[in-house]
Design a protein around this motif. Structure first.
Motif, PDB file in Angstrom:
ATOM      1  N   ASP A   1      10.880 -39.892  63.008  1.00  0.00           N
ATOM      2  CA  ASP A   1      11.599 -41.111  62.635  1.00  0.00           C
ATOM      3  C   ASP A   1      12.851 -40.814  61.806  1.00  0.00           C
ATOM      4  O   ASP A   1      13.462 -41.726  61.248  1.00  0.00           O
ATOM      5  N   GLU A   2      13.226 -39.536  61.695  1.00  0.00           N
ATOM      6  CA  GLU A   2      14.444 -39.180  60.956  1.00  0.00           C
ATOM      7  C   GLU A   2      15.352 -38.392  61.887  1.00  0.00           C
ATOM      8  O   GLU A   2      15.323 -37.164  61.922  1.00  0.00           O
ATOM      9  N   PRO A   3      16.184 -39.102  62.674  1.00  0.00           N
ATOM     10  CA  PRO A   3      16.954 -38.409  63.715  1.00  0.00           C
ATOM     11  C   PRO A   3      17.867 -37.297  63.200  1.00  0.00           C
ATOM     12  O   PRO A   3      17.973 -36.246  63.843  1.00  0.00           O
TER      13      PRO A   3
ATOM     14  N   TYR B   1      17.362 -39.530  72.784  1.00  0.00           N
ATOM     15  CA  TYR B   1      16.720 -40.238  71.685  1.00  0.00           C
ATOM     16  C   TYR B   1      17.251 -41.661  71.657  1.00  0.00           C
ATOM     17  O   TYR B   1      18.464 -41.876  71.747  1.00  0.00           O
ATOM     18  N   GLU B   2      16.350 -42.593  71.554  1.00  0.00           N
ATOM     19  CA  GLU B   2      16.751 -44.000  71.572  1.00  0.00           C
ATOM     20  C   GLU B   2      17.228 -44.408  70.184  1.00  0.00           C
ATOM     21  O   GLU B   2      16.426 -44.787  69.334  1.00  0.00           O
ATOM     22  N   SER B   3      18.521 -44.223  69.920  1.00  0.00           N
ATOM     23  CA  SER B   3      19.040 -44.504  68.581  1.00  0.00           C
ATOM     24  C   SER B   3      20.357 -45.260  68.666  1.00  0.00           C
ATOM     25  O   SER B   3      21.020 -45.273  69.702  1.00  0.00           O
ATOM     26  N   ASN B   4      20.751 -45.875  67.534  1.00  0.00           N
ATOM     27  CA  ASN B   4      22.019 -46.598  67.469  1.00  0.00           C
ATOM     28  C   ASN B   4      23.187 -45.631  67.333  1.00  0.00           C
ATOM     29  O   ASN B   4      24.276 -45.903  67.792  1.00  0.00           O
ATOM     30  N   GLN B   5      22.945 -44.538  66.641  1.00  0.00           N
ATOM     31  CA  GLN B   5      24.004 -43.559  66.442  1.00  0.00           C
ATOM     32  C   GLN B   5      23.753 -42.328  67.298  1.00  0.00           C
ATOM     33  O   GLN B   5      22.611 -42.036  67.675  1.00  0.00           O
TER      34      GLN B   5
ATOM     35  N   HIS C   1      23.934 -38.343  66.921  1.00  0.00           N
ATOM     36  CA  HIS C   1      23.931 -37.378  65.822  1.00  0.00           C
ATOM     37  C   HIS C   1      24.428 -36.040  66.349  1.00  0.00           C
ATOM     38  O   HIS C   1      23.957 -35.559  67.380  1.00  0.00           O
TER      39      HIS C   1
ATOM     40  N   TYR D   1      21.534 -46.479  58.985  1.00  0.00           N
ATOM     41  CA  TYR D   1      20.260 -46.914  58.406  1.00  0.00           C
ATOM     42  C   TYR D   1      19.356 -47.553  59.459  1.00  0.00           C
ATOM     43  O   TYR D   1      18.135 -47.425  59.398  1.00  0.00           O
ATOM     44  N   LEU D   2      19.989 -48.243  60.439  1.00  0.00           N
ATOM     45  CA  LEU D   2      19.162 -48.882  61.475  1.00  0.00           C
ATOM     46  C   LEU D   2      18.397 -47.837  62.291  1.00  0.00           C
ATOM     47  O   LEU D   2      17.374 -48.135  62.898  1.00  0.00           O
ATOM     48  N   ASP D   3      18.913 -46.591  62.303  1.00  0.00           N
ATOM     49  CA  ASP D   3      18.203 -45.514  63.009  1.00  0.00           C
ATOM     50  C   ASP D   3      17.053 -44.940  62.192  1.00  0.00           C
ATOM     51  O   ASP D   3      16.402 -43.999  62.614  1.00  0.00           O
ATOM     52  N   GLN D   4      16.890 -45.420  60.986  1.00  0.00           N
ATOM     53  CA  GLN D   4      15.836 -44.875  60.122  1.00  0.00           C
ATOM     54  C   GLN D   4      14.797 -45.948  59.848  1.00  0.00           C
ATOM     55  O   GLN D   4      14.908 -46.678  58.879  1.00  0.00           O
TER      56      GLN D   4
END
Lengths: 414, 411
Positions: free
Chosen positions: A135-137, A232-236, A238, B130-133
């Motif tokens: 949970d910590e990309p 990875y399904e993320s908003n950002q 990395h 933060y939304l990714d965490q």
């Protein structure tokens, strides 16, 4: 401005370092033992971490609960971490807690109970940590970047893998402890309010009869499959970039360190200015020089939304390449001021000081006095850094990205 | 150690804990401006304004601000909370003057429109980060669930929508209402030349027009609710539980600190033994936070999604038992040792003392030495802990869980 640092090498190979500072009401110690995760045998990744967890579940004549309760009663603030080469145990508290805390830590290192009936609980703690990283990309990305960039086993994460941790047994833990928790290579560094002579007597009593185990066969390093993008399904998205540098004991280490300081130290540094301030591309962008004993690398990180990720990567990479053109005197002046104040601020904390002493000894075989460090920093010039960068420019990059879509690698990145 | 304070004719206050033996000087501009001072149409403006302070002033470009802080080797930054915005730096004593010059200057930023638009992108990135965490955002949701419309439940960062919709004009108007002599305090600790500090702050800020601090207290109602948010991408299941505790002005806050240390510290507490040590959860803890007219107990837990209900039962048992029986003398004594040791270690660094001195002053217009804090901790008895439990039951309040679970079987 340097305080006196004392050194004592015990015949069994353990080293005691001490820097008493009578203005402190607190004292702190850092204990390094050569029990890092590079010693994890094939198929048993995570064993060093599980062993460290198990040493705190009772030691000497205390069970796990009594051990933690007694440290709490002393007001000891503590932490443990497992690195590639070593396990690091840190404790700090009021000066009068130092001696009784050391007595307990001698038990933890030398006489842990390693209770077989708690192996499942210890394993669960390790598995929980592995799950938490998912949970910590940014953490997950940088872990993968280290694994890719360093030759195995030097970039391995200490937590291991879910499958290997599930297979570890009480026997594995006992064997690992017996082989790797040993005085040869162990370093105990103490800083803060204490008297050297009294601590020498105590440490002699607690550790002089600690015997080295028989040398065992070294585990073969596991094979690492290269990955350049982690879906990875993320908003950002990395982004991680790494390139080789020189380790702490190298003559040019501080030239390398200063060049990274120009990239990423303070808010006037190049990455912060070019990527965040001028273009507003991301919130976090940074680079740091991380040194192991025999190798080192610069690791860069940036996190940004997908539509701006390619530009962020291109600008960051271009800034790394631009180091080859050299740095300017005014950039160096800022850096020196920052380093000078860091050196003094570090002396206001007994726990950060004890950590520095221990790591100096591990990487240099001696403690570098603060005055000597100041002289080295004073001697750095823009010319000396530029000469270093001519000989060892940022190149041969490793790139790893994590996010919904892969990015296009800039030229020169493998 | 000597406490000094001075108030300028326009009402602006300067306070310092001077320690001539210290190696460094910590300086800060403490502004009584945070999320609780906002309205819906400017949600996130306090934090945005914190970023804008580093984007330049009439005397300095953004590059000048960063470069000049770096030139004096300052370790500097800023943060925004529900009720404060703090700009701070630690420097060697010979750089007190340039550091004060920078801090007094950046709290009157230019707020140029082009800088505002560029920085908006950075803040929108910060929100995405933060939304990714997971479970980012859950702390605000659980505050809403527990404290309803109390202003302390407002989000510090705001949302992508609220930040996107902010205008430079709205920010300038907010700035005028919260950044005046009544709400900005200059604080220092360590090796401080206080007379020179006063002289310099007076020169820089003495001309500011007198203002009023118009923040009001708000009544509190506690919601005993629970809710859950499904977040498919998360690996772990997170649980937050919130209820009221002693506020920043309440003398029972020391008993609350000892209670939470014994029940929910990250090591050696009841939650540690019943949840963390057996490996049931990744983490479980209980903390006490104090605000101007509201304190809160904050429980945090993360675990594998399928284990949520079993762990919720364990967690509720820990809280119910503490509520029923209070603490034992042994637990109270161990908690006391831990807190005292942390106070002493914190006291050794001017930059830690800066926040203690500054926040005490903002909350209560009070200076407390580290020794006074130690004495207050020493004086807490089991009866005090009982009283605080009766006043603020740990078992009340709201619970929120976030994670991959679609449905939760609440006990």
């Amino acid at each position: 401005m340097s305080l006196d640092t004392h050194t004592l090498e015990l015949p069994n190979g353990m080293v005691l370092l001490g820097e008493p500072n009578p203005s402190f009401q607190s004292a702190a110690f850092t204990m390094l033992a050569p029990a890092g995760c590079r010693h994890d045998p094939a198929g048993k990744a995570g064993l060093a971490s599980l062993t460290c967890e198990m040493t705190l579940r009772g030691a000497g004549d205390r069970d796990g609960r009594a051990l933690i309760n007694d440290l709490d009663a002393l007001g000891v603030d503590r932490g443990e971490s497992v690195g590639v080469s070593q396990v690091s145990l840190r404790a700090s508290g009021m000066a009068e807690a130092l001696a009784p805390a050391l007595e307990i830590y001698a038990d933890i290192l030398r006489r842990p109970l390693l209770p077989a009936d708690q192996i499942e609980a210890g394993r669960m703690v390790c598995l929980q940590e592995l799950r938490g990283i998912e949970d910590e990309p940014s953490h997950k990305l940088m872990q993968e970047l280290r694994r890719q960039h360093y030759p195995s086993p030097w970039g391995l994460p200490s937590q291991g893998e879910i499958d290997t941790v599930k297979r570890l047994t009480p026997h594995d833990v006992e064997a690992f402890h017996g082989r790797h928790y040993q005085p040869g290579g162990a370093i105990l560094a103490i800083a803060g309010g204490f008297e050297w002579e009294r601590i020498v007597d105590l440490v002699q009593r607690l550790f002089a009869d600690w015997e080295a185990p028989d040398e065992g066969a070294q585990a073969p390093p596991p094979e690492i499959a290269p990955v350049t993008h982690i879906p990875y399904e993320s908003n950002q998205c990395h982004i991680g970039l790494a390139y080789d540098s020189v380790p702490y004991d190298h003559d040019d280490y501080f030239q390398a360190w200063a060049s990274v300081g120009v990239l990423s130290g303070g808010m006037s540094s190049r990455l912060f200015t070019e990527v965040r301030e001028k273009r507003g591309l991301c919130y976090t962008v940074s680079a740091s020089l991380q040194s192991q004993k025999e190798r080192s690398a610069v690791f860069c990180y940036a996190g940004t939304t997908c539509e701006r990720a390619q530009e962020t990567l291109d600008v960051t990479h271009a800034e790394l390449l631009k180091l080859r053109d050299g740095i300017k005197q005014n950039e160096l002046d800022c850096l020196k001021a920052r380093i000078k104040s860091s050196l003094i601020l570090q002396q206001e904390s007994s726990s950060s000081r004890s950590g520095s002493l221990a790591h100096d000894w591990y990487r240099l075989g001696r403690v570098r006095p603060v005055d000597e460090l100041s002289a080295i920093i004073d001697a750095i010039t823009a010319e000396s850094i530029n000469k270093f960068l001519e000989g060892q420019p940022p190149e041969n990059f490793t790139l790893v990205t994590l996010g919904p879509e892969p990015l296009e690698s800039p030229v020169g990145i493998s | 150690m000597e406490f000094r304070s001075h108030t300028l004719p326009n009402g602006l206050q300067i306070v310092a804990e001077c320690n001539e033996l210290a190696l460094s000087t910590a300086l800060g501009a403490f502004v009584s401006a945070g999320a609780r001072d906002e309205t819906d149409d400017v949600a996130g403006v306090s934090h945005f304004l914190e970023h804008m302070a580093f984007k330049g002033t009439p005397r300095r470009s953004a590059e000048d601000v960063n470069r000049e802080f770096d030139e004096i080797g300052a370790h500097y930054n800023a943060y925004t909370s529900e009720e404060h915005t703090v700009y701070y730096g630690t420097v060697l004593p010979e750089y007190q003057r340039p550091c004060v010059d920078l801090l007094t200057d950046i709290v009157r930023p230019s707020l140029r429109t082009e800088d505002f638009e560029m920085e908006k992108q950075v803040i929108l990135e910060e929100i995405q980060m933060y939304l990714d965490q997971p479970p980012y955002g859950a702390d605000e949701q659980v505050k809403l669930l527990c404290f309803g419309q109390h202003p302390v439940a407002r989000s510090v960062l705001g949302t992508s929508e609220s930040v996107s919709g902010l205008t430079p004009e709205a920010m300038r108007s907010y700035f005028d209402s919260r950044y005046g002599p009544a709400t900005v305090t200059f604080v220092a600790s360590g090796a401080v030349d206080f007379d020179d500090l006063v002289k310099q702050v007076e020169g820089a800020c003495g001309g500011w027009s007198r203002t009023e601090d118009n923040r009001c207290s708000t009544d509190i109602t506690i919601g005993d609710n629970h809710d859950h948010v499904a977040q498919a991408a998360a690996t772990q299941q997170y649980l937050l539980k919130l209820t009221a505790g002693p506020d920043a002005g309440d003398s029972d806050r020391y008993a609350a600190k000892l209670l939470t240390m014994a029940v929910g510290d990250d090591s050696g507490s009841r939650m540690y033994w019943d949840l963390v040590d057996p490996g049931h959860v990744e983490s479980a803890s209980l903390g006490h936070y104090e605000y101007q007219d509201l304190g809160m107990y904050y429980t945090w837990m993360s675990c594998a999604p399928q284990d949520l209900e079993a762990n919720l039962v364990r967690l509720n048992d820990v809280l119910a038992q503490a509520q029923e029986d209070g603490l034992t003398q042994d637990e109270l004594d161990r908690a006391r040792s831990k807190i005292k040791s942390r106070v002493v270690i914190g006291n050794e660094r001017p930059r830690s003392r800066l926040f203690s001195v500054g926040v005490n002053w903002l909350h209560r217009r009070e200076y407390r030495t580290a020794q006074q804090d130690l004495d207050s901790i020493e004086a807490v008895t089991l009866a005090d802990v009982r009283r605080v439990l009766q006043r603020y039951p740990l078992t009340s309040g709201a619970t929120l869980t976030v994670g991959p679970r679609e449905k939760i079987a609440w006990p």
